[in-house]
Write a protein that holds these residues in place. Sequence first.
Motif, PDB file in Angstrom:
ATOM      1  N   GLU A   1     -12.803   7.152   3.458  1.00 40.90           N
ATOM      2  CA  GLU A   1     -14.342   7.114   3.774  1.00 40.90           C
ATOM      3  C   GLU A   1     -14.229   6.965   5.527  1.00 40.90           C
ATOM      4  O   GLU A   1     -15.124   7.499   6.259  1.00 40.90           O
ATOM      5  N   ALA A   2     -13.320   6.193   6.019  1.00 42.39           N
ATOM      6  CA  ALA A   2     -13.462   5.555   7.435  1.00 42.39           C
ATOM      7  C   ALA A   2     -12.516   6.532   8.137  1.00 42.39           C
ATOM      8  O   ALA A   2     -12.915   6.740   9.402  1.00 42.39           O
ATOM      9  N   THR A   3     -11.461   7.270   7.883  1.00 38.67           N
ATOM     10  CA  THR A   3     -10.647   8.180   8.506  1.00 38.67           C
ATOM     11  C   THR A   3     -10.310   7.814   9.746  1.00 38.67           C
ATOM     12  O   THR A   3     -10.579   8.175  10.745  1.00 38.67           O
ATOM     13  N   PRO A   4      -9.712   6.498   9.989  1.00 35.93           N
ATOM     14  CA  PRO A   4      -8.905   5.950  11.053  1.00 35.93           C
ATOM     15  C   PRO A   4      -7.936   6.838  11.228  1.00 35.93           C
ATOM     16  O   PRO A   4      -7.385   7.531  10.657  1.00 35.93           O
ATOM     17  N   ARG A   5      -7.485   6.656  12.595  1.00 37.86           N
ATOM     18  CA  ARG A   5      -6.405   7.630  13.390  1.00 37.86           C
ATOM     19  C   ARG A   5      -5.158   7.343  12.568  1.00 37.86           C
ATOM     20  O   ARG A   5      -4.221   8.040  12.300  1.00 37.86           O
ATOM     21  N   LEU A   6      -5.194   5.804  12.265  1.00 34.79           N
ATOM     22  CA  LEU A   6      -4.075   5.218  11.501  1.00 34.79           C
ATOM     23  C   LEU A   6      -4.246   4.342  10.599  1.00 34.79           C
ATOM     24  O   LEU A   6      -4.999   3.135  11.086  1.00 34.79           O
ATOM     25  N   ALA A   7      -4.043   4.250   9.389  1.00 34.07           N
ATOM     26  CA  ALA A   7      -4.373   3.433   8.348  1.00 34.07           C
ATOM     27  C   ALA A   7      -3.225   2.384   8.275  1.00 34.07           C
ATOM     28  O   ALA A   7      -1.933   2.790   7.846  1.00 34.07           O
ATOM     29  N   VAL A   8      -3.187   1.294   8.195  1.00 37.54           N
ATOM     30  CA  VAL A   8      -2.194   0.131   8.119  1.00 37.54           C
ATOM     31  C   VAL A   8      -2.456  -0.665   6.927  1.00 37.54           C
ATOM     32  O   VAL A   8      -3.557  -1.123   6.656  1.00 37.54           O
ATOM     33  N   LEU A   9      -1.507  -0.996   6.104  1.00 37.04           N
ATOM     34  CA  LEU A   9      -1.524  -1.987   4.961  1.00 37.04           C
ATOM     35  C   LEU A   9      -0.745  -3.034   5.360  1.00 37.04           C
ATOM     36  O   LEU A   9       0.200  -3.294   6.152  1.00 37.04           O
ATOM     37  N   SER A  10      -1.691  -4.268   5.268  1.00 35.60           N
ATOM     38  CA  SER A  10      -1.248  -5.779   5.445  1.00 35.60           C
ATOM     39  C   SER A  10      -1.636  -6.701   4.709  1.00 35.60           C
ATOM     40  O   SER A  10      -2.412  -6.349   3.651  1.00 35.60           O
ATOM     41  N   HIS A  11      -1.402  -7.924   4.736  1.00 37.55           N
ATOM     42  CA  HIS A  11      -1.538  -9.040   3.619  1.00 37.55           C
ATOM     43  C   HIS A  11      -1.396  -8.362   2.329  1.00 37.55           C
ATOM     44  O   HIS A  11      -2.036  -8.154   1.509  1.00 37.55           O
ATOM     45  N   ILE A  12      -0.126  -7.752   2.142  1.00 36.45           N
ATOM     46  CA  ILE A  12       0.522  -6.962   0.945  1.00 36.45           C
ATOM     47  C   ILE A  12       0.835  -8.177  -0.126  1.00 36.45           C
ATOM     48  O   ILE A  12       1.731  -8.979   0.052  1.00 36.45           O
ATOM     49  N   VAL A  13       0.123  -8.045  -1.239  1.00 40.02           N
ATOM     50  CA  VAL A  13       0.563  -8.658  -2.336  1.00 40.02           C
ATOM     51  C   VAL A  13       1.007  -7.797  -3.464  1.00 40.02           C
ATOM     52  O   VAL A  13       0.361  -6.838  -3.787  1.00 40.02           O
ATOM     53  N   LYS A  14       2.124  -8.002  -3.989  1.00 43.18           N
ATOM     54  CA  LYS A  14       2.873  -7.320  -4.823  1.00 43.18           C
ATOM     55  C   LYS A  14       2.927  -8.243  -6.180  1.00 43.18           C
ATOM     56  O   LYS A  14       3.506  -9.054  -6.143  1.00 43.18           O
ATOM     57  N   LYS A  15       2.527  -7.623  -7.409  1.00 42.39           N
ATOM     58  CA  LYS A  15       2.704  -8.429  -8.738  1.00 42.39           C
ATOM     59  C   LYS A  15       3.558  -7.454  -9.477  1.00 42.39           C
ATOM     60  O   LYS A  15       3.251  -6.359  -9.845  1.00 42.39           O
ATOM     61  N   ASP A  16       4.752  -7.995  -9.833  1.00 40.45           N
ATOM     62  CA  ASP A  16       5.789  -7.477 -10.656  1.00 40.45           C
ATOM     63  C   ASP A  16       6.675  -8.395 -11.263  1.00 40.45           C
ATOM     64  O   ASP A  16       6.545  -9.530 -10.929  1.00 40.45           O
ATOM     65  N   LEU A  17       6.951  -8.121 -12.505  1.00 41.25           N
ATOM     66  CA  LEU A  17       7.979  -9.088 -13.180  1.00 41.25           C
ATOM     67  C   LEU A  17       9.244  -9.567 -12.607  1.00 41.25           C
ATOM     68  O   LEU A  17       9.690 -10.440 -12.514  1.00 41.25           O
ATOM     69  N   SER A  18       9.890  -8.653 -11.488  1.00 39.58           N
ATOM     70  CA  SER A  18      11.407  -8.912 -11.337  1.00 39.58           C
ATOM     71  C   SER A  18      11.266  -9.558  -9.750  1.00 39.58           C
ATOM     72  O   SER A  18      12.096 -10.194  -9.477  1.00 39.58           O
ATOM     73  N   GLY A  19       9.965  -9.491  -9.242  1.00 40.18           N
ATOM     74  CA  GLY A  19       9.936  -9.912  -7.828  1.00 40.18           C
ATOM     75  C   GLY A  19      10.690  -8.943  -6.725  1.00 40.18           C
ATOM     76  O   GLY A  19      10.676  -9.220  -5.523  1.00 40.18           O
TER      77      GLY A  19
END
Length: 340
Positions: A261-279
């Motif tokens: 919806e925002a259509t930025p020139r570049l979208a960036v992921l940060s404050h990345i939280v991953k939930k998985d069993l092995s880590g």
Amino acid sequence: MAPFARAFAIGIAALAIAATSAAPARCADDHVRVTLVGTGGPEINPTRFGYSTLVEAGGEKLLFDAGRGVVQRLYESRVNPREVTKIFLTHLHNDHIEGLPTLWITPWFLLARDQPLEIWGPPGTQKMVKGMREMFSDVEKRGGVNGFNKIEYMDIKAEEIGEGTVYDRNGVKVTAFKVSHGDGDPAVGYRIDYGGRVVVLSGDTVYSPNVVAAAKGADLLVHNVVGFSDAWVARPGAEKQRNAVASKLASPEQVARAFSEATPRLAVLSHIVKKDLSGRAGDDFIVQQIRKNGYNGPMLMGEDRTVIDIDAKDIKVHPPQPTDKLPDLDNRNVKLDEAP
């Protein structure tokens, strides 16, 4: 393939955006530089320190949040922490302020910071600052010991903010807007305008129309995300935990919607939280879920110390620089940006 190159290859889908391994040069006056100082959440992670983002424009250095290890990561990013005195907080959860005491004390005592801190944040910021000063009240005894760390430079001006323009100096304007972080505590995102360039930071939020409105056509939208691996979701009792987290942080589906919806020139992921069993799950499953949910634009999975230079023509992404030859930062004369 190196981690940064892999993350970049997974996420980027636009020829106008280029990754370069060369050390980033100092920006011209019409540029905006964004450093992903720390890209992690509250989890203790060997590669992602606490969330913090530095925006440089118009001679200003503005730090947004001060998560775990922020002083270390600034130093590794070749930014002298004594120069970072303006701090904007999205909210007061511990993973966004854990690095604040060190940023307040160490550059003053060790690096001769010669001006007080200024902090902007939601209601409760002044109380937090008062408590921090009380907890570390012993540092005031160090004033003048080295002949330059004057006690007046330990002062902190804390301003509690709502929605609207909260900062406007040297052509750099910062606007705060409300977001939804699930537990009722006040939380904001920020839009930074300078010279026709726009950077938007979502802070911690689920999908928010306010983020989309602020970031419509922005140069850069930095958004939080939480991803759950299939194995983690399948385990007994996972649904209740997932619902609790999902009320505070954006799922890949919500991120895909915000980016589309925002259509930025570049979208960036940060404050990345991953939930998985092995880590040990990679970033692929988060990116794949975002793509599966319809966002096909330029996207970068953030890594600590990544530098993004923005101007009207292009956006250049620089991977983290090596740290093995950095000088010890124990005096006020070291020039970090001249390190190899």
